[in-house]
Design a protein around this motif. Structure first.
Motif, mmCIF file in Angstrom:
data_model
loop_
_atom_site.group_PDB
_atom_site.id
_atom_site.type_symbol
_atom_site.label_atom_id
_atom_site.label_comp_id
_atom_site.label_asym_id
_atom_site.label_seq_id
_atom_site.Cartn_x
_atom_site.Cartn_y
_atom_site.Cartn_z
ATOM 1 N N SER A 2 0.835 -1.198 0.000
ATOM 2 C CA SER A 2 0.000 0.000 0.000
ATOM 3 C C SER A 2 0.872 1.250 0.000
ATOM 4 N N ASP A 3 1.935 1.250 0.826
ATOM 5 C CA ASP A 3 2.826 2.411 0.874
ATOM 6 C C ASP A 3 3.528 2.609 -0.461
ATOM 7 N N ARG A 5 2.414 1.686 -3.369
ATOM 8 C CA ARG A 5 1.438 2.160 -4.349
ATOM 9 C C ARG A 5 1.155 3.644 -4.149
ATOM 10 N N ARG A 6 1.087 4.086 -2.911
ATOM 11 C CA ARG A 6 0.846 5.504 -2.653
ATOM 12 C C ARG A 6 1.995 6.363 -3.171
ATOM 13 N N VAL A 9 1.419 6.643 -6.752
ATOM 14 C CA VAL A 9 0.355 7.628 -6.992
ATOM 15 C C VAL A 9 0.911 9.037 -6.888
ATOM 16 N N SER A 26 -8.470 11.046 -9.778
ATOM 17 C CA SER A 26 -8.220 9.604 -9.706
ATOM 18 C C SER A 26 -8.461 8.917 -11.042
ATOM 19 N N THR A 41 -9.823 2.780 -5.111
ATOM 20 C CA THR A 41 -8.579 2.548 -4.365
ATOM 21 C C THR A 41 -7.633 3.738 -4.502
ATOM 22 N N ILE A 42 -7.556 4.283 -5.717
ATOM 23 C CA ILE A 42 -6.702 5.450 -5.943
ATOM 24 C C ILE A 42 -7.195 6.636 -5.107
ATOM 25 N N ASN A 44 -8.703 6.485 -2.264
ATOM 26 C CA ASN A 44 -8.285 6.240 -0.881
ATOM 27 C C ASN A 44 -6.802 6.594 -0.688
ATOM 28 N N ASP A 45 -5.974 6.215 -1.667
ATOM 29 C CA ASP A 45 -4.552 6.556 -1.588
ATOM 30 C C ASP A 45 -4.345 8.066 -1.616
ATOM 31 N N ALA A 48 -5.156 9.517 1.716
ATOM 32 C CA ALA A 48 -4.075 9.290 2.678
ATOM 33 C C ALA A 48 -2.908 10.239 2.414
ATOM 34 N N LEU A 49 -2.569 10.437 1.143
ATOM 35 C CA LEU A 49 -1.488 11.365 0.793
ATOM 36 C C LEU A 49 -1.837 12.794 1.203
#
Length: 336
Positions: A2-3, A5-6, A9, A26, A41-42, A44-45, A48-49
């Motif tokens: 996940s990290d 992938r972020r 992104v 997104s 999912t994007i 959500n990333d 988070a960013l």
């Protein structure tokens, strides 16, 4: 994963925003970058960013843009320095090869760097205080005159015509040259001056007045530090194309660039190799919307620094490659 992938992104957002100047959504990321996950999912990333301060939403219902923190992460962990194309490398080499002296090298470096990056180029003149003596030559002229030539490791050539009280014999000139070369070549200028002061006493009393005159001239040459605080700036007009990148006005940026002490401070803070300062890291309010990419040049002695100033929304990999390449060529030319 996940990290990772972020981070992917974030890299995609930076690259798209630099290319388009439009906030990135997104759906665009999924379509352009094939990240292998859904738009949800994007999103959500991206949330988070944003929570971590790497991206922000300029206005409601818009995509996201990088923050200074996001650019910092991109430069530190995500950016891969682009390789310059063969035509770009040839252009740098051919343009700089025609330089006739240090002043010409600096002028040409500013021009080629501004053209390569479309940003403001800044080149600091080689710093004499960090230079060493590379070569000293004496040439007898008519009568009681002697031409003294000093070449430093920064590539600067200094010439002085010394008027002596009496003619200099060939034997004394050869002896003087031999001793001065042995005492100074390869030493920093300040150290070379100290070595010269101790040299006078080694000569016969009858020769000391002539030796003192020449040594005094050399000492003045070694202590001439006028280039330490000199820089050349070019390509300021390039900022006009980035007007929309600055929140209110480009004027504070232009005013900061006009202040030589500000630019000297920024260049002086550049460490060995490439240095990137983004936004508030520049330490000057007028440059808060800009980024500096700088590199020292001149090998281990780091004679001085060159770099560019542009908006934070810049092509960091391309700019870093251009700055590093010009620094290498300039250092090589001065070394030659």
């Amino acid at each position: 994963m996940s990290d990772e992938r972020r981070l992917d992104v974030l890299r995609a957002i930076v690259e798209d925003y630099v290319a388009t100047q439009e906030p990135v959504g997104s759906r665009a990321l999924v379509e352009r970058h094939h990240l292998g996950v859904s738009s949800a999912t994007i999103r959500n990333d991206m949330a988070a960013l944003e929570d971590d301060g790497y991206i922000t939403q300029p206005h409601t219902s818009a995509g996201r843009i990088p923050t200074d923190k996001g650019y910092r992460m991109f430069v530190d962990r995500l950016a891969t320095v682009k390789a310059l194309s063969p035509p770009e490398r040839r252009a740098i080499e051919q343009f700089l090869t025609g330089a006739v002296d240090v002043d010409d090298v600096v002028q040409r470096s500013v021009r080629v760097l501004a053209q390569l990056t479309n940003q403001v180029a800044i080149v600091q003149y080689p710093t004499l205080t960090r230079s060493t003596v590379r070569h000293i030559e004496f040439v007898s002229l008519e009568g009681t005159r002697v031409l003294v030539v000093v070449i430093t490791s920064s590539g600067r050539v200094e010439q002085r015509v010394v008027e002596l009280a009496e003619p200099l014999t060939d034997h004394l000139l050869a002896d003087l040259r031999s001793r001065i070369v042995a005492a100074t070549v390869g030493r920093r200028l300040a150290e070379a001056s100290l070595q010269l002061a101790d040299l006078i006493a080694e000569f016969e009393p009858r020769d000391r007045p002539v030796v003192t005159t020449i040594v005094t001239t050399l000492t003045h040459v070694f202590s001439n530090e006028r280039s330490d605080e000199r820089i050349m700036v070019g390509g300021t007009a390039n900022l006009a194309r980035y007007g929309a990148d600055f929140d209110s006005s480009i004027r504070p940026v232009l005013e900061a660039i006009e202040e030589q002490v500000v630019l000297l401070k920024l260049l002086g803070e550049a460490s060995s190799g490439l240095t990137v300062r983004i936004g508030g890291e520049t330490g000057h309010e007028g440059l808060s919307g800009t980024a500096l990419v700088a590199s020292t040049y001149g090998g281990e002695t780091s004679l001085a620094t060159l770099g560019t100033v542009g908006p934070t929304r810049m092509d960091y990999p391309g700019t870093m490659a251009a700055v590093a390449a010009v620094a290498r060529y300039v250092g090589r030319m001065l070394d030659d």
